[in-house]
Motif scaffolding. Sequence first.
Motif, PDB file in Angstrom:
ATOM      1  N   SER A  51       0.796  -1.222   0.000  1.00 42.21           N
ATOM      2  CA  SER A  51       0.000   0.000   0.000  1.00 42.21           C
ATOM      3  C   SER A  51       0.829   1.273   0.000  1.00 42.21           C
ATOM      4  CB  SER A  51      -0.945   0.007   1.207  1.00 42.21           C
ATOM      5  OG  SER A  51      -1.914  -1.017   1.101  1.00 42.21           O
ATOM      6  N   ILE A  56       0.169   5.272   1.657  1.00 45.42           N
ATOM      7  CA  ILE A  56       0.082   4.870   3.059  1.00 45.42           C
ATOM      8  C   ILE A  56       1.442   4.299   3.452  1.00 45.42           C
ATOM      9  CG2 ILE A  56      -1.083   3.392   4.744  1.00 45.42           C
ATOM     10  CD1 ILE A  56      -3.500   3.352   2.902  1.00 45.42           C
ATOM     11  N   VAL A  96      -6.595   8.419   4.980  1.00 48.59           N
ATOM     12  CA  VAL A  96      -6.687   7.018   4.573  1.00 48.59           C
ATOM     13  C   VAL A  96      -7.970   6.743   3.803  1.00 48.59           C
ATOM     14  CG1 VAL A  96      -6.773   4.635   5.404  1.00 48.59           C
ATOM     15  CG2 VAL A  96      -5.207   6.267   6.453  1.00 48.59           C
ATOM     16  N   HIS A  97      -9.075   7.358   4.180  1.00 48.68           N
ATOM     17  CA  HIS A  97     -10.320   7.028   3.489  1.00 48.68           C
ATOM     18  C   HIS A  97     -10.411   7.684   2.121  1.00 48.68           C
ATOM     19  CE1 HIS A  97     -12.227  10.908   4.409  1.00 48.68           C
ATOM     20  NE2 HIS A  97     -13.294  10.527   3.763  1.00 48.68           N
ATOM     21  N   THR A  99      -7.612   7.358   0.023  1.00 50.66           N
ATOM     22  CA  THR A  99      -6.594   6.672  -0.770  1.00 50.66           C
ATOM     23  C   THR A  99      -7.235   5.715  -1.757  1.00 50.66           C
ATOM     24  OG1 THR A  99      -6.359   4.968   0.941  1.00 50.66           O
ATOM     25  CG2 THR A  99      -4.847   6.849   1.043  1.00 50.66           C
ATOM     26  N   ASN A 124      -3.169  -5.722   6.275  1.00 50.88           N
ATOM     27  CA  ASN A 124      -3.529  -4.310   6.217  1.00 50.88           C
ATOM     28  C   ASN A 124      -4.986  -4.110   6.626  1.00 50.88           C
ATOM     29  OD1 ASN A 124      -0.971  -4.005   5.156  1.00 50.88           O
ATOM     30  ND2 ASN A 124      -1.685  -3.977   3.036  1.00 50.88           N
ATOM     31  N   ASP A 126      -6.631  -1.259   5.376  1.00 46.67           N
ATOM     32  CA  ASP A 126      -7.017  -0.134   4.531  1.00 46.67           C
ATOM     33  C   ASP A 126      -8.095  -0.451   3.496  1.00 46.67           C
ATOM     34  OD1 ASP A 126      -5.580  -1.551   2.483  1.00 46.67           O
ATOM     35  OD2 ASP A 126      -3.738  -0.481   3.004  1.00 46.67           O
ATOM     36  N   TYR A 144     -10.271  -0.607   8.996  1.00 42.74           N
ATOM     37  CA  TYR A 144     -10.212   0.731   9.575  1.00 42.74           C
ATOM     38  C   TYR A 144     -11.550   1.466   9.499  1.00 42.74           C
ATOM     39  CZ  TYR A 144     -10.572   3.494   5.289  1.00 42.74           C
ATOM     40  OH  TYR A 144     -11.054   4.100   4.150  1.00 42.74           O
ATOM     41  N   PRO A 190      -0.083   3.099   8.945  1.00 38.05           N
ATOM     42  CA  PRO A 190      -1.042   2.221   8.267  1.00 38.05           C
ATOM     43  C   PRO A 190      -2.380   2.064   8.975  1.00 38.05           C
ATOM     44  CG  PRO A 190       1.140   1.247   8.219  1.00 38.05           C
ATOM     45  CD  PRO A 190       1.230   2.451   9.112  1.00 38.05           C
ATOM     46  N   ASP A 191      -2.451   2.335  10.283  1.00 31.48           N
ATOM     47  CA  ASP A 191      -3.727   2.219  11.000  1.00 31.48           C
ATOM     48  C   ASP A 191      -4.435   3.566  11.108  1.00 31.48           C
ATOM     49  OD1 ASP A 191      -2.065   3.467  12.784  1.00 31.48           O
ATOM     50  OD2 ASP A 191      -2.470   2.132  14.464  1.00 31.48           O
ATOM     51  N   ALA A 192      -4.052   4.535  10.271  1.00 28.60           N
ATOM     52  CA  ALA A 192      -4.656   5.871  10.215  1.00 28.60           C
ATOM     53  C   ALA A 192      -4.298   6.719  11.424  1.00 28.60           C
ATOM     54  CB  ALA A 192      -6.172   5.796  10.046  1.00 28.60           C
TER      55      ALA A 192
END
Length: 302
Positions: A51, A56, A96-97, A99, A124, A126, A144, A190-192
């Motif tokens: 990712s 990310i 992230v939302h 991407t 992941n 994502d 997420y 990666p976890d926002a």
Amino acid sequence: MQPAARPLAPTYQDRRWELPPDAVVRHGNVDDAARVLESRTLTVLTGAGISTDSGIPDYRSPDSPPRNPMTYQQFVGDDGFRRHYWARNHVGWQHVHRTHPNAGHRVLADLERRGVVRGVITQNVDLLHEDAGSRTVIDLHGRYDRVICLQCSRVISRAHLAERLDALNPGFVESVLDGGTTVADIEVAPDADAVIERTSHFRPADCEFCGGVLKPEIVYFGENVPRERVRQAFELVDSADALLVAGTSLTVMSGLRFVRHAAKAGMPVVVVNRGETRGDPLATVKVDAGVTETLTALAERL
């Protein structure tokens, strides 16, 4: 005084590891990997490295800054830490939302449509595999986009929580992004989890049904992957003829166990990752290269 954003000491999963001096790593290139995988069905195990080309960052690539992800014990045990986390997550969510899948995600979805890939096990959270069109995806560490109450177990969407957090904290995101900064300029894990510091005035939200503690539906360090999810992942590995690992250092056992399982069963294992992984000694072929370009080239040969 704000709580520390990161653990004071590394967890077991974060400790540095090195390959044993007698390990045999079978380094190769795309052609070597294709020869191993041709005429076989594949299960694919992916990590944060797939990712990075979607914007990310990962945790452990050679160029990544040092990070110690949050632990479950920290989250449930400290009100101040939870406030700090949700403030950072509220900003990171904005990034992230938005991407999108990259060519690596799309290649795996296409290989599934062609019948080459049986499914994807991803570490992941994502959802980019699903966005790319992959149909059989096991989100090993959760998603997420969902939030769970630790008291009543109700699940709500992260988008709904974002609306509540905006109402509780008007202007907070804008205050973080002052001076012309955009969300894209802020380091997001990666976890926002966005790297910001000014969080002492942030107001987190409790469960609107029971008043309990809300937690992203993500498996944190110190927490176990649900047993049924693990069972399904092992079944997906067993349903294929080979295992392809892409973009993960396999530092934590939650992913490494599938490589060990495949190798023990005599299945070919191909690992694609920049830098060493804990699965390298078990790999039939290790390709030390970027994930997107390697998967794209590999798909052309399968």
